[in-house]
Write a protein that holds these residues in place. Structure first.
Motif, short mmCIF file in Angstrom:
data_model
loop_
_atom_site.label_atom_id
_atom_site.label_comp_id
_atom_site.label_asym_id
_atom_site.label_seq_id
_atom_site.Cartn_x
_atom_site.Cartn_y
_atom_site.Cartn_z
N TYR A 83 2.27 15.61 -2.77
CA TYR A 83 2.03 14.06 -2.90
C TYR A 83 1.31 14.11 -4.39
O TYR A 83 0.38 15.04 -4.62
N LEU A 84 1.75 13.18 -5.08
CA LEU A 84 1.24 12.97 -6.42
C LEU A 84 0.60 11.66 -6.56
O LEU A 84 1.14 10.65 -5.96
N THR A 85 -0.53 11.49 -7.48
CA THR A 85 -1.40 10.30 -7.61
C THR A 85 -0.79 9.86 -9.09
O THR A 85 -0.98 10.42 -9.79
N LYS A 86 -0.43 8.34 -8.99
CA LYS A 86 -0.25 7.73 -10.05
C LYS A 86 -1.76 7.40 -11.08
O LYS A 86 -2.54 7.13 -10.27
N PRO A 87 -1.65 7.46 -12.16
CA PRO A 87 -0.50 7.86 -13.14
C PRO A 87 0.02 9.10 -13.18
O PRO A 87 -1.00 10.25 -13.15
N VAL A 88 1.17 9.47 -12.86
CA VAL A 88 1.68 11.15 -12.90
C VAL A 88 1.87 11.59 -14.25
O VAL A 88 2.12 10.94 -15.45
N ILE A 89 1.10 12.86 -14.25
CA ILE A 89 0.96 13.62 -15.57
C ILE A 89 2.44 14.20 -15.64
O ILE A 89 2.99 14.83 -14.84
N PRO A 90 3.08 13.90 -16.95
CA PRO A 90 4.62 14.49 -16.87
C PRO A 90 4.62 16.26 -16.52
O PRO A 90 5.59 16.68 -16.00
N GLY A 91 3.50 16.90 -17.14
CA GLY A 91 3.54 18.33 -16.89
C GLY A 91 3.44 18.63 -15.25
O GLY A 91 3.99 19.62 -14.86
N ASP A 92 2.90 18.03 -14.67
CA ASP A 92 2.55 18.20 -12.98
C ASP A 92 3.73 17.82 -12.59
O ASP A 92 4.19 18.43 -11.35
N LEU A 93 4.49 16.70 -12.88
CA LEU A 93 5.68 16.32 -12.14
C LEU A 93 6.89 17.37 -12.36
O LEU A 93 7.49 17.79 -11.42
N ILE A 94 6.68 17.88 -13.52
CA ILE A 94 7.93 18.88 -13.95
C ILE A 94 7.59 20.35 -13.21
O ILE A 94 8.30 20.84 -12.52
N GLU A 95 6.46 20.52 -13.27
CA GLU A 95 5.88 21.83 -12.45
C GLU A 95 6.32 21.78 -10.86
O GLU A 95 6.77 22.41 -10.36
N THR A 96 5.97 20.46 -10.51
CA THR A 96 6.18 20.54 -8.94
C THR A 96 7.72 20.34 -8.50
O THR A 96 7.86 20.94 -7.56
N VAL A 97 8.32 19.58 -9.39
CA VAL A 97 9.72 19.56 -9.21
C VAL A 97 10.54 20.94 -9.37
O VAL A 97 11.43 21.40 -8.56
N ARG A 98 9.98 21.79 -10.48
CA ARG A 98 10.63 22.94 -10.60
C ARG A 98 10.42 23.91 -9.28
O ARG A 98 11.09 24.68 -8.75
N LEU A 99 9.18 23.62 -8.98
CA LEU A 99 8.66 24.68 -7.83
C LEU A 99 9.42 24.35 -6.48
O LEU A 99 9.97 25.31 -5.82
N LEU A 100 9.80 23.16 -6.25
CA LEU A 100 10.42 22.74 -5.04
C LEU A 100 11.88 22.78 -5.27
O LEU A 100 12.54 22.73 -4.17
N THR A 101 12.52 22.88 -6.27
CA THR A 101 13.87 23.14 -6.34
C THR A 101 14.12 24.52 -6.68
O THR A 101 15.50 24.69 -6.80
N GLY A 102 13.33 25.24 -6.82
CA GLY A 102 13.37 26.72 -7.33
C GLY A 102 13.99 26.84 -8.73
O GLY A 102 14.63 28.18 -8.81
N VAL A 103 13.64 26.16 -9.86
CA VAL A 103 13.99 26.34 -11.09
C VAL A 103 12.81 27.15 -11.64
O VAL A 103 11.50 26.47 -11.72
N ALA A 104 13.49 27.96 -12.32
CA ALA A 104 12.33 28.81 -12.93
C ALA A 104 11.49 28.09 -14.20
O ALA A 104 12.25 27.34 -14.96
N THR A 105 10.25 28.30 -14.59
CA THR A 105 9.66 27.83 -15.70
C THR A 105 10.18 28.20 -16.84
O THR A 105 10.29 29.48 -16.86
#
Length: 124
Positions: free
Chosen positions: A101-123
């Motif tokens: 769950y992310l709260t708006k306004p979404v911080i771009p870095g938080d969105l990227i980090e969350t999506v990478r974590l949940l899709t298994g994409v390495a940072t």
């Protein structure tokens, strides 16, 4: 390349998510409400969904419940996004089946980090 479905009734928000996620190396498709989002999801191939909570036709809670109830979709991670910050709103999203769950306004870095974590994409 991991494919993300962004479901938000605001065109400005969809463009924001597209810019941030494509900039991080993800492929992005969009839907303008929960009904359209569910239809797109059923067409397949998504690795993750970013779903707004407050939308017309079908809100994000109901969309996530339907995703979790469908055998073809239930394993896809879902990040819900809302302006609501109350504990009961967050709990309602998790109860519906959201992974994050992310709260708006979404911080771009938080969105990227969350999506990478949940899709298994390495940072990178």
């Amino acid at each position: 390349m991991k494919k993300i479905l962004v479901v938000d009734d605001g065109i400005t928000m969809r463009l924001f998510y597209r810019e941030v996620l494509e900039g991080a190396g993800f492929e992005v498709e969009e839907a303008a409400n929960g009904v359209e989002g569910l239809e797109r999801a059923l067409l397949g191939g998504f690795d993750l969904m970013v779903v707004d909570i407050n939308m017309p036709k079908m809100d994000g809670y109901e969309m996530v419940r339907q995703v979790r109830g469908d055998p073809a979709l239930r394993a896809i991670p879902v990040v819900t996004v809302s302006t609501e910050e109350k504990d009961e709103d967050v709990l309602k999203a998790y109860t519906a089946g959201a992974n994050f769950y992310l709260t708006k306004p979404v911080i771009p870095g938080d969105l990227i980090e969350t999506v990478r974590l949940l899709t298994g994409v390495a940072t990178q």
